[in-house]
Design an enzyme around this catalytic site. Structure first.
Site, PDB file in Angstrom:
ATOM      1  N   GLY A 173       0.831  -1.195   0.000  1.00  0.00           N
ATOM      2  CA  GLY A 173       0.000   0.000   0.000  1.00  0.00           C
ATOM      3  C   GLY A 173       0.864   1.244   0.000  1.00  0.00           C
ATOM      4  CG  ASP A 207      -8.388  10.101   5.051  1.00  0.00           C
ATOM      5  OD1 ASP A 207      -9.186  10.520   4.193  1.00  0.00           O
ATOM      6  OD2 ASP A 207      -7.252   9.696   4.766  1.00  0.00           O
TER       7      ASP A 207
END
Length: 450
Positions: A152, A271
Site C-alpha cells: 500500500g 479520513d
C-alpha cells in the site's frame, strides 16, 4: 599554724564555688554547668554537620554512577506497585529511542556537550503501547523495504509486508518525513489507537523510532482494501454480494462507533474512505490509517482544525468552517455506504456531468424514485426491496446538510442491523414510499452544485 594552713585552702575553695560572679550575679558552679551544656550542644551540631556532609558526598557519588549507566534512572517514572498498570511519565528530558529511555536534558558537562545517558531497557508491551522494534529488525523483516513487499502507498507513507523472526506476518508503515509530518502522524496514531483493541479496527502492534525514521507496525490484513474490490478489475460479477457488502458496512460502522462512543477522549478519524477499510479473508472490515485522527474530549463539542481529508468524502460543514467532530465521520461514512451500494467512486470525472458527484446523483435518483437503479450492476443477486430501501434511507440521513440531524454511529449500526427499520411490517408498502420520500426531502434541502 600547721592546722591553720591545711584548713584555709579548703575553706577558700568552698567559698569560691558558691560565691557569686559578675556574670548576671550567678554562682560559679552555675556558670560552669551552663558552659558544659553549651560545649556539648556545639559538639553535637558539629557531628550532625559532618554526617550531612558525608551523606552529600555519597549522593554525589551515586549520581556519578547513574550518569555512567550503572544504575537505572526510571524508578520514579515507571510504577513498580502494579505490574499490569505501569505508566511512563512523559517529560521534556526523556525520550524513547529503540526501546530505551534516554535522558536528553540540556545540562552540559564541562566540555559543553550534552549529558545524554542511556538507562534501562523497558519492555514497552507492559506499558500498553505495543512493542518497540529496532530499525534493523524491520529492515530484515521487509528485506530492506523491498519494492516487491509494498502492499500500500499513500500521501504519508508506504506500507510493506514483513515477516518477523518468530514467523508472524505484519504490515510495516514507513512514514514519509515531509516537513515533520512523520513525527506528527507517529504521535497521532500512538495517541489515537496505541491502546485500542477492537475487531473492526486495525491493531497497532508496535513502533520504531530511529533518528528521523518513524515506522508503525500493524497486524497484517491479507485481503486488500474495499476500494480494490469495488473499483478494481474483478470481472463482470463482483465477489462482493449484497450480504457481504452489508457485513462490511456494519463492521465499519461498529469500528467508528467504538471510536466515537467507546473511548474517552473520543477519536474522530477524519479520513473515512474505501481505501482505508481493510478486509480479511472472511470479509471482516477493519478501519485503518489514523494519521489524520483528532482526539475530542467530552467537554468539547468540536475542535477547529485545518481542513484535511479526501475529496468527495469531506462533509460540507467541516470543509466550510474547519469545525470538526464525529458528525464529519458520519457524513464520510454515508458517502462510503453509497459507494458500497452503487460501486461508484465519490467523484468520477469520466461520467456524464450529472453523475460526476456521487452524492448529488444519488440524491436525485432517490428523489425520482429510481432507487433500484442505484444498485451496482456487478451484484448478481438483487437484495430485497425492503433491505435496499433501509440502506438508502441510512445513506440520506448520514449526508443530511444539517450536521446535528445526522445519526450517531451507534444508531447507524442499529439501523443497518434491524430488520424492522425503517418499516414495521411488509403489509404497509405505501408507508414505505412515504417514509423514504420524507428522507429524500430532508436530504435535498440544498440544491445540487452540479
Amino acid at each position: 599554724m600547721a592546722d591553720s594552713g591545711t584548713t584555709t585552702p579548703s575553706s577558700d575553695h568552698s567559698v569560691t564555688l558558691t560565691s557569686k560572679t559578675p556574670i548576671f550575679g550567678q554562682k560559679l558552679y552555675v556558670i560552669i554547668s551552663i558552659t558544659v551544656i553549651i560545649v556539648t550542644l556545639i559538639l553535637i551540631l558539629i557531628s550532625l554537620c559532618i554526617r550531612r556532609s558525608l551523606n552529600t558526598k555519597r549522593r554525589r557519588r551515586m549520581r556519578v554512577k547513574h550518569s555512567s549507566g550503572l544504575l537505572p534512572l526510571v524508578s520514579e517514572t515507571v510504577k513498580k506497585d502494579d505490574e499490569d498498570d505501569r505508566t511512563v511519565e512523559i517529560k521534556p528530558i526523556i525520550k524513547v529511542v529503540e526501546g530505551k529511555m534516554v535522558n536528553t536534558s540540556s545540562a552540559s558537562n564541562e566540555s559543553g556537550t550534552s549529558n545524554a545517558s542511556s538507562v534501562d531497557n523497558i519492555n514497552m508491551s507492559n506499558l500498553g503501547f505495543g512493542r518497540w522494534y529496532g530499525l534493523s529488525e524491520l529492515e530484515l523483516a521487509t528485506r530492506c523495504f523491498a519494492t516487491e513487499n509494498v502492499v500500500g502507498e499513500g500521501g504519508y507513507g508506504v506500507v510493506y509486508r514483513g515477516v518477523l523472526r518468530d514467523g508472524s506476518v505484519v504490515a510495516v508503515k514507513n512514514l514519509m518525513n515531509n516537513k515533520g509530518q512523520a513525527e506528527k502522524e507517529f504521535k497521532v496514531e500512538v495517541e489515537a489507537i496505541g491502546k485500542v483493541r477492537h475487531k473492526n479496527l486495525v491493531g497497532l502492534i508496535g513502533f520504531c523510532a530511529d533518528g528521523d525514521k518513524r515506522l508503525l507496525v500493524y497486524e497484517y490484513i491479507d485481503n486488500g482494501n474495499l476500494e480494490q474490490w469495488l473499483h478494481g478489475d474483478v470481472g463482470p460479477v463482483s465477489p462482493l454480494t449484497w450480504d457481504i457488502r452489508m457485513k462490511i458496512a456494519i463492521g465499519t460502522a461498529k469500528g467508528l462507533a467504538y471510536l466515537h462512543e467507546g473511548l474517552e477522549p473520543k477519536v474522530v478519524h477524519r479520513d473515512v474512505k474505501s481505501s482505508n477499510i481493510l478486509l480479511d479473508r472472511n470479509w471482516n472490515a477493519k478501519v485503518s490509517d489514523f494519521g489524520l485522527a483528532k482526539l475530542l474530549g467530552s467537554e468539547k463539542s468540536y475542535v477547529t482544525t485545518r481542513v484535511m481529508g479526501t475529496f468527495g468524502y469531506v462533509s460540507p460543514d467541516y470543509a466550510s468552517t474547519g469545525m470538526l467532530n464525529e458528525c464529519s465521520d458520519v457524513y464520510s461514512f454515508g458517502v462510503l455506504l453509497m459507494e458500497i451500494v452503487t460501486g461508484r467512486s465519490p467523484v468520477d470525472y469520466s461520467r456524464a456531468p450529472g453523475e460526476m458527484n456521487l452524492v448529488d446523483w444519488f440524491r436525485g435518483m432517490v428523489a425520482s424514485r429510481r432507487g433500484e437503479e442505484l444498485l451496482d450492476p456487478k451484484i448478481s443477486v438483487q437484495p430485497a426491496s425492503r433491505s435496499l430501501k433501509r440502506v438508502l434511507l441510512v445513506c440520506l440521513r448520514c449526508i443530511d446538510m444539517d450536521a446535528n440531524k445526522r445519526p450517531k454511529m451507534g444508531q447507524i449500526v442499529h439501523m443497518l442491523e434491524a430488520d424492522d427499520f425503517p418499516f414495521r411490517t411488509e403489509s404497509r408498502p405505501p408507508r414505505d414510499t412515504a417514509t423514504l420520500s420524507s428522507g429524500v426531502d430532508a436530504a435535498n434541502k440544498v440544491p445540487s452544485t452540479n
